[in-house]
Structures are given as C-alpha cells and as structure tokens.
Design an enzyme around this catalytic site. Structure first.
Site, short mmCIF file in Angstrom:
data_model
loop_
_atom_site.label_atom_id
_atom_site.label_comp_id
_atom_site.label_asym_id
_atom_site.label_seq_id
_atom_site.Cartn_x
_atom_site.Cartn_y
_atom_site.Cartn_z
CG HIS A 132 98.37 -10.32 -45.27
ND1 HIS A 132 99.10 -11.20 -46.04
CD2 HIS A 132 97.74 -11.08 -44.33
CE1 HIS A 132 98.90 -12.43 -45.60
NE2 HIS A 132 98.07 -12.38 -44.57
CD GLU A 133 100.03 -6.37 -47.85
OE1 GLU A 133 100.44 -7.41 -48.37
OE2 GLU A 133 98.82 -6.12 -47.67
CD GLU A 172 103.17 -11.94 -50.53
OE1 GLU A 172 102.07 -11.96 -51.11
OE2 GLU A 172 103.53 -11.01 -49.80
#
Length: 720
Positions: A501-502, A526
C-alpha cells in the site's frame, strides 16, 4: 558497364533505405507505427488505427545532466561543446530490424488461465554521428495497442548518465474526453475528473482535493493510466509497463496544441534517473480500441513485462481474507496500544509501564472473535494491523523511534493466536507499516520475514505512509521503485506474497513476480470513512489503475452508516454495489472488509462473498463505459461455476445480459443479489433482493442497478 551501374544503383538504394519512415504494423494490420527523424534529427513517431492517425507526429528523446560519476561521458563534453547532454537532436536512422512473436502463456493467477501475446516488433537503431552515440527505440505493436521503449547499448560515449528530463511526447488528434487524476509524486488517492483535454487546467484545483504537493507540476499534469475517448468513439489509454530501475512517468499537457509530454518523478536533487549502460526505460504504452469492453479485456501491459522469474510458484495462492482493520479506519478502535509515548528506547518493557488506552483493536480476545467468525465462514486468512509496538508515533511525527516488525504489543500473544488460527484452518496475515522509514525497514526485513516463516504467515500487507526517510525521496521515484522491487524479491526467497500500500502504481510486474499479489495505489474503500467517495469511482478504476495490476480495494462494506463508530461519514454505495465489486474488480487478494457483527445482520447477502472465486479460467466483458457502468462475467478456475457483477456510477443503469457464454445444453441455478426497487445509496443503501431461477445459455437477464449500486449473480450447474 551495366554490372557496375547495377551495383551502384543497389548501393544507392541501400544508402537511402532509411530516408523514408521506418514502419511496422500489428499482426492483424489494425495498428501501425511510423518512426522518422525531422530536420533537426529529432526522432518522431506516429500511431495509426486502421490507417487513421490516433497519435500525431510526436517527438522523442532526453535532456541529460552532467553526471557526477566516474566513467561518464564527461570526457567528451569539451570536445562536443556540451552536445553530450543533448540526447534529442542530431540523430540518424542507422538500422531497422523487424521480427514477430506469438505465444500463449499461463499466468500463475489471473482473469483467465491463458493469455495470448502476439505482436510485430520493430527495433530502430538511432545514432548521433558527431558524438558516436547509439540509442535503440523498440516498438511492439499489437492489435489493441503499442508499447515502445528506449534501449541504451553499452558504449564508450554513453556509459553512466543522468536523465534531467525525458521528452517523450504523445500528440493527440483532437480535444478528447479524459478521465484523469492530478499529477503527484507520492499518491494516486484521488477521485477522477471527466472533462475535455482543453478543460483540464480549469478543473485542476478542484481535482487536487486540497492537496498542495504538486508544486513542480503544471496545472495540466496528470497521472497514468490515463483513459481517453475520441469524438468518433475510439478509446485510447496511455500508461507504462515494466517500471524497473526508473522513475514513474506522469504526463504534462500542452493544452493549446493538445500534446502530452512525459514528466518523470524527480529524486531529492531534482534529477529524473541514474543510468548505466546497457539499460532501458520502461515501455510507454498506447492502447487503442473501438470499445470500452476491449480496454478491460486488453493484456497489453502484462504482455510487455518479462515472463515469471520465479522457478517455483506452487506456494503462491490467491487469498480471500478478513481483517482487524475497518474498525480502526472508522475510528471505532485504534492501532496503538497506549495514548502515551514511550521513551526513545523502544522495546516491550517500555510498554509494560504505559497505560493501555482501552481501544487497541489487535488484542487477543478481539482477534479470536474475528478468527471464530472468519473460520466459520470459510475464509483463509485474517489480516491484523496494529499488532506490533510503535504505533504511538506511527506517522513519524518525531521519528524518535520506528517499527522493528517483530515485537508484539503486550496484549497480542503471537504464539497463542497463530495456534488458534492454525487449529481453525486459517493463517494470520502480516502487516508491516514502514511509516516510509525505508532504510529502517530494509534493516529489519530479513528478521521480519524469518518471523513470518516461523509462524506460518505467507502474505504481508506493507505500508508506506508519510515522507520518505532518510533522503526525502518521493514515493514514485527511481530510488523507491527499486526498494519496492527489492522487498518483493526478498519476500519471494521466503515464499511470501506481498500486498503493498502507498507504493508506486503497478505496471504489470505481477507477471514477472507473481508473489506481488496486490497493491493499493489508488483511492480505496478507506476513503468512505474519510468523508466518502462519489459513485462512479469504482466504474473508472478498471480502466485506469487496474490496467497495471490488481488492487486491494477492500470491498464488502454492509453497514453504510458509520455513526456506530463515532464517524459522521457514510459509505456511498449499496450492498448490491459492494457485492458486484468482487467480480468487476479483479484481484487474487479479496477482502471482506466489514466487521463480523455487520455481516451477521445480512448473512443471506454475505453468502455471495463466501461463494465468489478469486481466480479465474475465463472473463467475459459484457458492457461498460468509463465511470458509468461495468458488467463482467467470470468462470471460476477449475470449475464450471460462473459469477457475474454489474455496477453503476452516478446514474442508474439497466442491463440486458445474454448468457451465451455459458455451456450450451447445461442448466444453471442463478442466485441473483440485486438492489431493491427502493434502494438508494444515500437513504436506503441496505435494501436488496435475493432471487433464484434456472437459466441456460439461451436466456437473457434484465437487471437494474441504482446509482452507486449494483448486482451480483452466482451461476452453478445443476446436477442431472
């Protein structure tokens, strides 16, 4: 005399062979490419679809910086009067080579069990005779698009070099409709904007969503994958493939001339890439199709990546999982054990002195509760975030301490919980939030992976929230891209699958390293707890973000009103729309993201999440339009079961779906999970119907999705 004249004529013909553009067409003569050099010696290419230009003459090349490296081309700078820094002009075509390729390969997991890779290739050798430098531009032309890249052979006058700018252009033929997000070096977590190319600058400030991290972009900087549509109905998608040891490419638009130019993510010194020959860039990709369905069906990005480099892939398995996650996202629980800060010396003894905050979600009793529910309903793994010490300052506000990825909080008994999971036929899924202290993660990575091996974890969700330390690099720069790949290859040595993630947006590397089983790299579920995401977002991501690889979108929210968690946000979807995502969003890693107690209220609808597959033999793209609607049918791998999903954007959508993809002569039980007539994503999101009927390949289904909603169907053969 005649013989001499003939030889001279042939020599003259050979000498002028490359005066005309070098040309190559796709196997079915659908797409063609020309490459030539203009009067200044600038390489220029064009792309045609059925003889009509879709990319007008577009320039290629690089600006180089003086390399602070031994063995660079510095020794020729004086002789060339600075021309060594110009890798754009003064080129001649030296050689053109053509070849063809056709194979059918089998992905470890995917939207189908076999993928055809059929292209014609043209490799154009360009030389700068005054400096004696060589660059090869290689094109691979498919019936649904083009990939091209720059290749730099090893040579005395181009050994080490630094890219200041890549100057690859994509000249559009008109003021196309574009679905885009703003240029950014560190995140793709934006909602998409739909407008004409000429309107991007007017919409840019709104598209930033208050994020001001794009100072180095013009007000027309956009990210790839960029989806476009021409007025005559062609769908064009601009992206890149096989991003390795290079900086991620965004695009800046010259609005007046409608020309995009590559814009690479810079490093901390402002440079765009550090290269050593022999080397190459990623593929620059231009997909061109006559229907939106063909965009979703294209495997252009995957095909331009190298084949799998892992000798043994038997340990790589698609996963359906739940997680101790959504309750922290909504604010019901917390990642941190205490609201106090420990001392700079971070160890477990520190935490025995701190007062628990009473909201820490990754505690023994709560994890066991999740495991009981997940195992009862057939899930394979349970993600647990907040299990390890360090979350009190996890965002790195002071960076006095960082995670070690091996030490659990006092209320998380890793030995007991692993046994509890294994006794119920499940695994725990590891979580490594690095807080972007990347060198710290690399120092601890081996021990962290060893811990996973010890306890039987085979997959990890990694995170990179925050500013990159220690060098102030960007998330999408060359330095970080090398780190992401390092984490994947090191994980493979330990038979661990990675869900990052990211991290940088995917470019098909999951073909080469199929243990890269998922990525985030976009605005996921989210954000529904952070104020909401408008309907239509899930109907554009398959055209953009998912072109490079699957997304861990974390679908399956059933309780849309989050006031139970003290959160004023509402999930802008229906239960029918959430179920549809398990089909319309391909991923070998699918989460049932909501809380067990929220599923308990709707176990009849939850049955579809339990039944739906995560790996497929075949996918059929039935109808689609970016940001408006998508309908897909998929056949579960190794079975005769089919699953269908349909989603709608800001407007309701009615579908008439012919079932001709089913096996003829076979009866199927269809269980249809659909929005109720009075469903509304704002006021009545939990209204759904479940109906059963018998169908065959001759039938047609009429289905309705409300705005922001959808429907899902399981189709299983009826035993005779």
């Amino acid at each position: 005399m005649k013989k001499v004249f003939f030889v001279a004529l042939m020599a003259a013909m050979c000498a002028t062979t490359w005066a005309a553009p070098a040309k190559v067409s796709s196997p079915g003569n659908v797409i063609s490419v020309d490459l030539d050099v203009d009067a200044q010696g600038i390489p220029t290419y064009q792309v045609f679809h059925k003889g009509k230009a879709v990319v007008k003459p577009s320039k290629m090349g690089f600006d180089l910086a003086k390399a602070p490296l031994p063995g660079s081309f510095d020794n020729i700078l004086d002789k060339s009067k600075g021309a060594a820094l110009d890798l754009r002009t003064g080129f001649e075509i030296k050689d053109v080579k053509h070849s063809s390729f056709n194979e059918t390969w089998k992905p470890v997991w995917g939207e189908e069990s076999e993928i055809v890779n059929n292209y014609n290739e043209m490799a154009v050798t360009l030389v700068q005779p005054k400096i004696q430098r060589t660059v090869v531009v290689k094109f691979r032309v498919y019936d649904d698009g083009v990939g091209f890249r720059y290749e730099f052979p090893q040579q005395p006058t181009l050994n080490y070099f630094v890219i200041k700018e890549e100057r690859t252009q994509f000249a559009m033929t008109g003021d196309h409709i574009a679905w885009w997000i703003a240029g950014d070096y560190d995140t793709q977590e934006y909602e998409y904007t739909r407008c004409r190319l000429s309107e991007i600058s007017k919409r840019f400030d709104d598209a930033l969503c208050g994020n001001a991290s794009q100072e180095q972009f013009s007000k027309t900087g956009v990210q790839t994958a960029l989806q476009l549509k021409t007025d005559d109905g062609l769908y064009i998608n601009l992206h890149e493939a096989a991003l390795v040891d290079y900086s991620c490419m965004s695009l800046n638009l010259d609005e007046k001339n409608l020309v995009f130019e590559s814009w690479l993510t810079p490093d901390a010194q402002g440079m765009k890439g550090y290269m050593q020959t022999p080397c190459n860039t990623p593929w620059r990709t231009i997909m061109v199709t006559e229907s939106a369905n063909d965009v979703l069906a294209s495997r252009l990005i995957l095909n331009l990546n190298e084949p799998c480099k892992l000798e043994d892939t038997s340990w790589i398995k698609p996963v359906k999982y739940m997680g101790v996650w959504w309750e922290m996202i909504t604010g019901k629980g917390s990642w941190n054990y205490s609201d106090e800060l420990p001392s700079v010396k971070l160890d477990l003894n520190d935490f025995s002195k701190l007062k628990p905050n009473g909201k820490h979600s990754a505690n023994n009793d709560n994890v066991k509760r999740y495991l009981d529910f997940a195992s009862k309903h057939g899930f394979q793994q349970l993600l647990i975030e907040g299990w390890n010490i360090g979350w009190e300052d996890w965002a790195g506000n002071s960076k006095d301490y960082v995670f070690d990825f091996v030490t659990p909080y006092p209320d998380f008994d890793i030995d007991m919980l692993n046994k509890y999971a294994h006794d119920r036929g499940m695994r725990l899924m590891m979580h490594h939030e690095t807080s972007s202290s990347v060198r710290n993660y690399e120092r601890h990575m081996e021990k962290a992976y060893q811990l996973m091996n010890k306890y039987g974890y085979n997959s990890v969700k990694s995170g990179y929230v925050g500013d990159i330390l220690p060098r102030g690099e960007h998330h999408y720069g060359q330095w970080m891209n090398n780190h992401y790949l390092y984490a994947i290859t090191e994980a493979a040595k330990h038979h661990i699958m990675v869900n990052a993630h990211e991290a940088v947006r995917p470019t098909g590397l999951c073909r080469t390293y199929p243990n890269l089983i998922g990525n985030e790299s976009a605005r996921g579920t989210e954000y529904q707890a952070f104020g909401g995401t408008k309907p239509g977002h899930t109907a554009i991501l398959p055209f953009t973000r998912l072109q490079g690889g699957p997304m861990d979108y974390t679908p399956g929210i059933f309780e849309m009103d989050l006031t139970y968690a003290g959160n004023k946000s509402k999930v802008l979807s229906t239960i029918g729309g959430q179920l549809a995502l398990y089909v319309t969003f391909y991923s070998p890693l699918q989460m049932a993201a909501d809380l067990p107690e929220n599923y308990e209220k709707h176990l009849d609808a939850f049955q579809f999440i339990k039944d739906v597959a995560v790996d497929w033999d075949k996918s059929v793209y039935l109808e689609s339009e970016p940001m408006e609607y998508i309908t897909i049918a998929r056949k579960a791998k190794g079975t005769n079961d089919w699953f269908m999903g349909g989603i709608a954007g800001m407007k309701p959508h009615d579908s008439k779906v012919k079932l001709g993809f089913l096996d003829p002569g076979v009866k199927y039980e269809a269980i249809i999970y659909a929005d109720a007539k009075d469903a509304d994503y704002k006021t009545n999101p939990q209204a759904y119907t479940i109906t059963k009927r018998t169908v065959t390949a001759k039938d047609e289904l009429k289905l309705h999705a409300v705005a922001g909603g959808g429907w899902a169907i399981s189709l299983k053969p009826i035993a005779k």
